[in-house]
Design an enzyme around this catalytic site. Structure first.
Site, PDB file in Angstrom:
ATOM      1  N   ALA A  73      77.898  53.658  23.647  1.00  0.00           N
ATOM      2  CA  ALA A  73      76.957  52.543  23.844  1.00  0.00           C
ATOM      3  C   ALA A  73      77.636  51.186  23.695  1.00  0.00           C
ATOM      4  O   ALA A  73      76.988  50.194  23.367  1.00  0.00           O
ATOM      5  CB  ALA A  73      75.777  52.656  22.884  1.00  0.00           C
ATOM      6  N   ARG A 117      67.597  54.741  28.975  1.00  0.00           N
ATOM      7  CA  ARG A 117      68.427  53.552  29.255  1.00  0.00           C
ATOM      8  C   ARG A 117      68.379  53.190  30.732  1.00  0.00           C
ATOM      9  O   ARG A 117      68.447  52.012  31.086  1.00  0.00           O
ATOM     10  CB  ARG A 117      69.869  53.781  28.792  1.00  0.00           C
ATOM     11  N   GLN A 134      84.247  62.101  20.497  1.00  0.00           N
ATOM     12  CA  GLN A 134      83.781  60.749  20.263  1.00  0.00           C
ATOM     13  C   GLN A 134      82.801  60.680  19.099  1.00  0.00           C
ATOM     14  O   GLN A 134      82.422  59.586  18.686  1.00  0.00           O
ATOM     15  CB  GLN A 134      83.083  60.212  21.526  1.00  0.00           C
ATOM     16  N   GLU A 177      81.273  49.222  28.414  1.00  0.00           N
ATOM     17  CA  GLU A 177      80.479  49.709  29.543  1.00  0.00           C
ATOM     18  C   GLU A 177      80.092  48.663  30.580  1.00  0.00           C
ATOM     19  O   GLU A 177      80.127  48.943  31.787  1.00  0.00           O
ATOM     20  CB  GLU A 177      79.209  50.393  29.021  1.00  0.00           C
ATOM     21  N   ARG A 185      80.071  56.480  30.673  1.00  0.00           N
ATOM     22  CA  ARG A 185      80.186  55.027  30.592  1.00  0.00           C
ATOM     23  C   ARG A 185      79.013  54.295  31.278  1.00  0.00           C
ATOM     24  O   ARG A 185      78.873  54.318  32.487  1.00  0.00           O
ATOM     25  CB  ARG A 185      81.499  54.602  31.235  1.00  0.00           C
ATOM     26  N   PHE A 210      85.106  58.456  27.897  1.00  0.00           N
ATOM     27  CA  PHE A 210      84.128  57.914  28.849  1.00  0.00           C
ATOM     28  C   PHE A 210      82.721  58.481  28.640  1.00  0.00           C
ATOM     29  O   PHE A 210      81.902  58.454  29.552  1.00  0.00           O
ATOM     30  CB  PHE A 210      84.569  58.147  30.288  1.00  0.00           C
ATOM     31  N   PHE A 267      75.842  55.094  30.446  1.00  0.00           N
ATOM     32  CA  PHE A 267      74.805  55.911  29.802  1.00  0.00           C
ATOM     33  C   PHE A 267      73.436  55.726  30.451  1.00  0.00           C
ATOM     34  O   PHE A 267      72.445  55.492  29.779  1.00  0.00           O
ATOM     35  CB  PHE A 267      74.737  55.546  28.314  1.00  0.00           C
ATOM     36  N   GLU A 286      81.189  62.838  23.879  1.00  0.00           N
ATOM     37  CA  GLU A 286      80.207  62.426  22.866  1.00  0.00           C
ATOM     38  C   GLU A 286      79.429  63.616  22.338  1.00  0.00           C
ATOM     39  O   GLU A 286      79.236  63.756  21.134  1.00  0.00           O
ATOM     40  CB  GLU A 286      79.248  61.389  23.445  1.00  0.00           C
TER      41      GLU A 286
END
Length: 804
Positions: A521, A319, A206, A729, A351, A237, A353, A241
């Site tokens: 994100a 987050r 990703q 998300e 997903r 998902f 995060f 990343e």
């Protein structure tokens, strides 16, 4: 209306259309990273040398036996790394470790002519280990004070005053599990070296730019010597990343040392046991309400299970803190966060995060406290919504834009679902069925869109127009099935004013668009769409000048619509292909590099204050469930969703994302139960749920019998590409309604006013124990403590809920 959000005449955006590669997907013609192996000559296969202990120091590593296995070409160890022996952005993830940090940690890699040769070679490598004590569970780490990374604290108002003003104070604990990504395509990479020593890596990633960066520093070369391409992913998902980088580096190192292409792909068991999950969390909280059930104060500590290394745990935790409010205004708050260090795989992005984890804490609190306050859970939630015109800010200080949308989607989903009538029907059903109960819950979502780290909120694109009028677009986002490429094709066609068939999209490559952010994100369409639009606007402006000269008009009076340039007030027209050809002969540049940066963001990570999000995505879901009182088994009878995606770029894609996100969220909250061996036996630290046979994923049987999804209408988002909003998300959190419906159904087996604790995931077993608790009338019940007594105990937290 802003230039970024305004739509031209007859736009291609907003038109429902299938995924650009849907035909390839369903026919099996779509190529993924590992499919390219069969098109590559003399490929070597990489296989990990794993140590099946949770923690220990490597005291000896003997590779000679592997080289005696027929077909083994080389064994890669830390001694082979010419650059930095590290695969993490935090420099705490040795690519070839000398300390085993989780059960199945790879300490070396074997290259073989065949996968079987590499596997046998890996089995022949001899590893001696000085085994060390290990921390497997989150409770183990908390008890041992084992933490790493930042410990943020978010403060708003005065919590002491808030609790003093509260008529009711409750406290409790809540621990909930992580989640396996279980993408269809496991981690994979294919690395090659050209005649100049340039490294080319095909990776299921990703974040191609970060894969490029990690590969370069492992090899000890500059980034311009490494090109990373992502053709497409069979799901990501968030699991792709950060974690693909080291695997790509292994393949690249092998290719560099042998001069041959090297392929790496995990089988399913390896992927499940060697790659990170969604972070499980523990929450300890204390909350105060006034006499009307409005939140006055919240004091909470969130502990994330980071696993053995930091990976993305710090921004995930940040987050989570930023989303603990969800749709509720909290005037006084103190929320602390910390990251536990355990001897398990390094947990990573998934997903949402961290947002789902933070929001789940609040939704669990509301679900547990509503009966104690004598309020219907829907009413309690609605009383605490952010309100327009009140100047309310989030606990980290950001004003909540469009708070009225929270109430709007809330009302619309109730109207769509016929809530009032169905609740009467459910009450009648429950009265007539002592061993089966139904319940209907409604929950909302307010999810911030943008990366918390401001620098990541940028995107790039390269758009090429060829002499025949065809257009090729390159952008920095990656396609993992979410439909980003489809949207980018629509954005380009809309901006240029041409039919969609004129536009084609190239695979994502670091030598076409550099320094890109991860496709994560939920920002892929915002960032890359803004960049594609910017590049196409440059081209359109140049072509309008050419068209104006041909049509005898001012450029400001020329419009390109459906592939034809026309001047206002004139019948003269110029076809797109002719316009492009004319521009070429006039030596007009027909390529453009686009760029977009999200404006208006600022964030201070130290003070934990600022406005890190461009806007908030809003949604609401109503879920009805039926629960069996003997077994705890349940079924989802109906789901109704209203979700805000602004003005949709591609409605068919967006509805698919809402449906898929909801189901994945329901899987996390009800089915997917990660288990590790926490015993002191020889397999301590081993993941027990390491196959689809033991890790339950949502399937057709778990789908709602009736599933209604509606996108909020007339919802233009100013300052976003063509008025759209992110969709990847936020829908996952709509699944809170499933869990809350299960809680209410379990409570229906007992007397009214009972607060029921429900484990997460709420498996049938967990629901059964919640039913048993309800039948016993366990826990505090409404009316047990008068308001005066509650106020008197506000400072002691004596009116308490036990931990889940």
């Amino acid at each position: 209306m802003s230039q970024l959000s305004e739509r031209p005449e007859k736009p291609v955006v907003g038109v429902p259309m299938p995924h650009e590669a849907a035909g390839l997907h369903v026919t099996g013609a779509a190529l993924y990273t590992d499919d390219l192996v069969h098109r590559t000559k003399d490929v070597l296969h990489a296989y990990p040398v794993q140590v099946m202990k949770a923690h220990g120091r490597v005291t000896a590593l003997r590779t000679a036996p592997a080289l005696e296995v027929p077909g083994v070409v080389r064994v890669l160890t830390g001694a082979d790394v010419p650059g930095v022996n590290d695969a993490g952005m935090k420099h705490d993830e040795p690519l070839f470790p000398d300390e085993v940090m989780f059960h199945g940690h790879a300490v070396a890699w074997v290259l073989g002519e065949t996968l079987e040769a590499a596997r046998l070679g890996a089995a022949a490598v001899e590893v001696e280990l000085d085994e060390q004590p290990s921390l497997i569970t989150l409770q183990d780490a908390i008890a041992a004070d084992s933490f790493h990374g930042a410990r943020p604290v978010m403060v708003q108002g005065d919590i002491e005053a808030g609790f003093a003003d509260s008529a009711h104070v409750f406290s409790g604990e809540f621990q909930f599990a992580g989640q396996e990504h279980f993408y269809l395509e496991t981690h994979a990479a294919l690395a090659q070296i050209d005649e100049n020593g340039q490294v080319f890596v095909q990776s299921s990633t990703q974040h191609p730019s970060e894969t490029q960066e990690i590969v370069a520093h492992v090899l000890g070369v500059s980034s311009h010597e490494v090109t990373v391409q992502c053709l497409r992913m069979g799901g990501g998902f968030g699991g792709k990343e950060m974690q693909p980088h080291g695997f790509a580096a292994v393949a690249a190192l092998g290719a560099k040392l042998t001069g041959r292409p090297v392929r790496f792909r995990f089988n399913r068991t390896q992927d499940l046991t060697m790659s990170g999950k969604r972070h499980g969390f523990h929450a300890r909280w204390k909350i105060g309400f006034d006499a009307d059930g409005r939140i006055q104060a919240l004091d909470a500590t969130l502990t994330a299970d980071g696993g053995w290394s930091l990976d993305l745990s710090e921004p995930v935790l940040a987050r989570a803190l930023c989303h603990i409010d969800n749709t509720c205004w909290i005037p006084n708050a103190r929320v602390a966060g910390r990251i536990a260090k355990t001897h398990t795989v390094s947990n990573t992005a998934f997903r949402g995060f961290g947002g789902p984890q933070g929001m789940l804490v609040m939704e669990d609190i509301l679900g547990r406290c509503a009966p104690l306050l004598g309020l219907d859970p829907m009413e309690l939630r609605e009383r605490n919504f952010y309100q327009p015109g009140q100047g309310q800010t989030t606990p980290y200080g950001q004003p909540v834009t469009q708070p009225e949308r929270i109430s709007t989607v809330w009302r619309q989903v109730q109207d769509d679902a016929g809530i009032a009538d169905r609740r009467r029907e459910i009450a009648a059903f429950n009265a007539a069925h002592p061993h089966t109960k139904r319940a209907l819950a409604v929950t909302g979502v307010k999810f911030g869109i943008s990366f918390n780290l401001t620098a990541f909120n940028q995107g790039g694109a390269l758009v090429l127009v060829y002499k025949d009028g065809s257009v090729l677009i390159n952008h920095g986002g990656t396609e993992m099935g979410q439909g980003l490429h489809t949207k980018m094709l629509q954005v380009a066609a809309t901006t240029l004013g041409i039919p969609l068939h004129k536009v084609r999209l190239a695979p994502t490559r670091t030598d076409k668009v550099p320094n890109t952010s991860a496709t994560a994100a939920s920002s892929g369409a915002d960032l890359n769409g803004g960049a594609v639009k910017n590049a196409c606007e440059q081209l359109r402006e140049r072509l309008l000048q050419v068209a104006a000269s041909q049509l005898g008009a001012n450029a400001s009076d020329v419009r390109i619509v459906e592939g034809v340039a026309r001047a206002l007030g004139s019948d003269a027209e110029l076809a797109w292909d002719d316009l492009v050809r004319t521009a070429y002969f006039q030596r007009v540049q027909l390529s453009a590099s686009g760029f977009y940066r999200t404006e208006g963001l600022h964030w201070d990570a130290k003070s934990f204050r600022g406005s890190p999000f461009k806007y908030f995505a809003i949604g609401a879901a109503a879920t009805e469930v039926e629960v069996d009182g003997f077994t705890g088994a349940y079924r989802v009878r109906r789901v109704d969703i209203v979700h805000d995606v602004g003005d949709s770029l591609s409605p068919l894609i967006d509805i698919g994302q809402v449906e898929g996100g909801f189901v994945q969220g329901a899987g996390w909250l009800t089915l997917e139960d990660l288990r590790w061996d926490a015993s002191d036996g020889p397999h301590r630290g081993r993941l027990l749920t390491q196959a689809a046979s033991t890790y339950k994923l949502p399937s057709f049987s778990e789908m709602p019998e009736e599933f209604n999804v509606r996108l909020l209408e007339n919802a233009t988002e100013e300052g976003a590409v063509y008025g759209s909003k992110a969709v990847g998300e936020p829908p996952l959190m709509l699944a809170f309604s499933v869990r809350e419906a299960l809680r209410q159904a379990a409570a229906a087996f007992g007397p009214s006013g009972v607060s029921v604790e429900l484990a997460s995931p709420a498996t049938p077993e967990a629901v059964y124990w919640a039913i048993q608790e309800a039948r016993r009338g366990a826990g505090s019940r409404n009316g047990e403590l008068p308001a005066a007594a509650a106020a008197e105990r506000a400072h002691t937290g004596a009116e308490a809920l036990s931990g889940a």
